[in-house]
Design a protein around this motif. Structure first.
Motif, PDB file in Angstrom:
ATOM      1  N   ALA A  89       0.826  -1.209   0.000  1.00  0.00           N
ATOM      2  CA  ALA A  89       0.000   0.000   0.000  1.00  0.00           C
ATOM      3  C   ALA A  89       0.859   1.257   0.000  1.00  0.00           C
ATOM      4  CB  ALA A  89      -0.945   0.002   1.207  1.00  0.00           C
ATOM      5  N   ILE A  90       1.882   1.276   0.826  1.00  0.00           N
ATOM      6  CA  ILE A  90       2.766   2.447   0.902  1.00  0.00           C
ATOM      7  C   ILE A  90       3.510   2.635  -0.418  1.00  0.00           C
ATOM      8  CG2 ILE A  90       4.836   3.392   2.027  1.00  0.00           C
ATOM      9  CD1 ILE A  90       3.769   1.942   4.627  1.00  0.00           C
ATOM     10  N   GLY A  91       4.038   1.541  -0.967  1.00  0.00           N
ATOM     11  CA  GLY A  91       4.735   1.629  -2.253  1.00  0.00           C
ATOM     12  C   GLY A  91       3.833   2.105  -3.376  1.00  0.00           C
ATOM     13  N   LEU A  92       2.592   1.610  -3.393  1.00  0.00           N
ATOM     14  CA  LEU A  92       1.650   2.068  -4.416  1.00  0.00           C
ATOM     15  C   LEU A  92       1.305   3.538  -4.231  1.00  0.00           C
ATOM     16  CD1 LEU A  92      -0.822  -0.945  -4.733  1.00  0.00           C
ATOM     17  CD2 LEU A  92       0.848  -0.175  -6.427  1.00  0.00           C
ATOM     18  N   TRP A  93       1.157   3.965  -2.972  1.00  0.00           N
ATOM     19  CA  TRP A  93       0.828   5.367  -2.703  1.00  0.00           C
ATOM     20  C   TRP A  93       1.902   6.290  -3.289  1.00  0.00           C
ATOM     21  CZ3 TRP A  93      -3.160   8.176  -1.708  1.00  0.00           C
ATOM     22  CH2 TRP A  93      -2.983   9.507  -1.275  1.00  0.00           C
ATOM     23  N   TYR A  94       3.153   5.885  -3.135  1.00  0.00           N
ATOM     24  CA  TYR A  94       4.257   6.689  -3.672  1.00  0.00           C
ATOM     25  C   TYR A  94       4.584   6.321  -5.121  1.00  0.00           C
ATOM     26  CZ  TYR A  94       4.866   8.637   0.927  1.00  0.00           C
ATOM     27  OH  TYR A  94       4.645   9.293   2.118  1.00  0.00           O
ATOM     28  N   GLU A  95       3.741   5.478  -5.724  1.00  0.00           N
ATOM     29  CA  GLU A  95       3.831   5.085  -7.121  1.00  0.00           C
ATOM     30  C   GLU A  95       5.196   4.506  -7.494  1.00  0.00           C
ATOM     31  OE1 GLU A  95       1.435   7.554  -9.904  1.00  0.00           O
ATOM     32  OE2 GLU A  95       1.418   8.981  -8.228  1.00  0.00           O
ATOM     33  N   LYS A  96       5.673   3.610  -6.659  1.00  0.00           N
ATOM     34  CA  LYS A  96       6.944   2.938  -6.907  1.00  0.00           C
ATOM     35  C   LYS A  96       6.731   1.737  -7.820  1.00  0.00           C
ATOM     36  CE  LYS A  96       9.242   5.630  -4.162  1.00  0.00           C
ATOM     37  NZ  LYS A  96      10.212   6.567  -4.682  1.00  0.00           N
ATOM     38  N   GLY A  97       7.613   1.579  -8.785  1.00  0.00           N
ATOM     39  CA  GLY A  97       7.500   0.471  -9.733  1.00  0.00           C
ATOM     40  C   GLY A  97       7.593  -0.885  -9.062  1.00  0.00           C
ATOM     41  N   TRP A  98       8.482  -1.019  -8.058  1.00  0.00           N
ATOM     42  CA  TRP A  98       8.632  -2.296  -7.368  1.00  0.00           C
ATOM     43  C   TRP A  98       7.344  -2.693  -6.651  1.00  0.00           C
ATOM     44  CZ3 TRP A  98       7.543  -1.939  -2.286  1.00  0.00           C
ATOM     45  CH2 TRP A  98       7.758  -0.716  -1.642  1.00  0.00           C
ATOM     46  N   ALA A  99       6.593  -1.705  -6.155  1.00  0.00           N
ATOM     47  CA  ALA A  99       5.344  -2.005  -5.450  1.00  0.00           C
ATOM     48  C   ALA A  99       4.297  -2.539  -6.419  1.00  0.00           C
ATOM     49  CB  ALA A  99       4.823  -0.763  -4.726  1.00  0.00           C
ATOM     50  N   THR A 100       4.233  -1.941  -7.595  1.00  0.00           N
ATOM     51  CA  THR A 100       3.291  -2.410  -8.614  1.00  0.00           C
ATOM     52  C   THR A 100       3.600  -3.857  -8.978  1.00  0.00           C
ATOM     53  OG1 THR A 100       3.073  -0.165  -9.478  1.00  0.00           O
ATOM     54  CG2 THR A 100       2.369  -1.952 -10.916  1.00  0.00           C
ATOM     55  N   ILE A 101       4.870  -4.157  -9.190  1.00  0.00           N
ATOM     56  CA  ILE A 101       5.269  -5.520  -9.542  1.00  0.00           C
ATOM     57  C   ILE A 101       4.976  -6.478  -8.388  1.00  0.00           C
ATOM     58  CG2 ILE A 101       7.250  -6.998 -10.085  1.00  0.00           C
ATOM     59  CD1 ILE A 101       8.366  -4.493 -11.629  1.00  0.00           C
ATOM     60  N   LEU A 102       5.263  -6.061  -7.154  1.00  0.00           N
ATOM     61  CA  LEU A 102       4.991  -6.893  -5.981  1.00  0.00           C
ATOM     62  C   LEU A 102       3.501  -7.221  -5.874  1.00  0.00           C
ATOM     63  CD1 LEU A 102       6.028  -8.234  -3.359  1.00  0.00           C
ATOM     64  CD2 LEU A 102       5.656  -6.038  -2.216  1.00  0.00           C
ATOM     65  N   VAL A 103       2.663  -6.224  -6.055  1.00  0.00           N
ATOM     66  CA  VAL A 103       1.211  -6.448  -5.977  1.00  0.00           C
ATOM     67  C   VAL A 103       0.750  -7.362  -7.103  1.00  0.00           C
ATOM     68  CG1 VAL A 103      -1.070  -5.363  -6.027  1.00  0.00           C
ATOM     69  CG2 VAL A 103       0.785  -4.273  -4.763  1.00  0.00           C
ATOM     70  N   VAL A 104       1.232  -7.130  -8.307  1.00  0.00           N
ATOM     71  CA  VAL A 104       0.840  -7.976  -9.446  1.00  0.00           C
ATOM     72  C   VAL A 104       1.221  -9.431  -9.169  1.00  0.00           C
ATOM     73  CG1 VAL A 104       1.379  -8.513 -11.869  1.00  0.00           C
ATOM     74  CG2 VAL A 104       0.816  -6.171 -11.204  1.00  0.00           C
ATOM     75  N   VAL A 105       2.428  -9.663  -8.677  1.00  0.00           N
ATOM     76  CA  VAL A 105       2.877 -11.034  -8.400  1.00  0.00           C
ATOM     77  C   VAL A 105       2.035 -11.663  -7.288  1.00  0.00           C
ATOM     78  CG1 VAL A 105       4.795 -12.406  -7.477  1.00  0.00           C
ATOM     79  CG2 VAL A 105       5.220 -10.710  -9.256  1.00  0.00           C
TER      80      VAL A 105
END
Length: 151
Positions: A89-105
């Motif tokens: 959630a925090i990574g997505l809030w800051y729009e980090k690419g690694w967070a998007t990939i983590l959530v997708v996986v």
């Protein structure tokens, strides 16, 4: 100049934050149940529970039927998953690419077991969780290049 976050991304962050909160409460409840197992047994047998609070009685019966190792494993696993979900959630809030990939996986991994569960009995909760996870996966896959810009 900061661009405004898309409403769908905000909704995903709120959903992930809600899930992290639920997992945290679940983890704490399971670990407290482990620590206070004897007191819970006494509480579950009290006259107060036998009269009105059937849902609490049902939950206590389920928790008390678990082995102590199962309570420990479940409490720790829920706590770790809560941490991972909060990081998502925090990574997505800051729009980090690694967070998007983590959530997708992680969401992609969870969909096959959710389908399996739906084939073994559809409930509103299972169906809502499945639909939300498919929507999150679809959105992030279609907007991966957009959200993957910030490293």
């Amino acid at each position: 100049m900061k661009t405004q976050r898309p409403p769908a991304l905000i909704a995903i962050v709120l959903y992930k934050s809600f899930v992290a909160s639920l997992l945290t409460v679940t983890s704490i409840a399971l670990l407290l149940a482990l620590k206070n197992h004897e007191a819970l047994e006494d509480f579950s047998e009290s006259f107060f529970l036998e009269t009105k609070l059937k849902i609490v009685e049902y939950l206590l019966d389920k928790i008390l039927s678990l082995k102590q190792n199962t309570l420990l494993f479940s409490g720790v696993a829920a706590g770790l998953y809560a941490i991972i979900t909060a990081v998502e959630a925090i990574g997505l809030w800051y729009e980090k690419g690694w967070a998007t990939i983590l959530v997708v996986v992680l969401v992609g991994i969870s969909i096959p077991p959710e389908i399996y569960e739906l084939f073994h009995g559809v409930t509103v909760l299972k169906l809502v969780a499945f639909i939300l996870n498919v929507a999150v996966l679809w959105y992030l896959l279609h907007h991966l290049p957009t959200h993957g810009k910030k490293a």
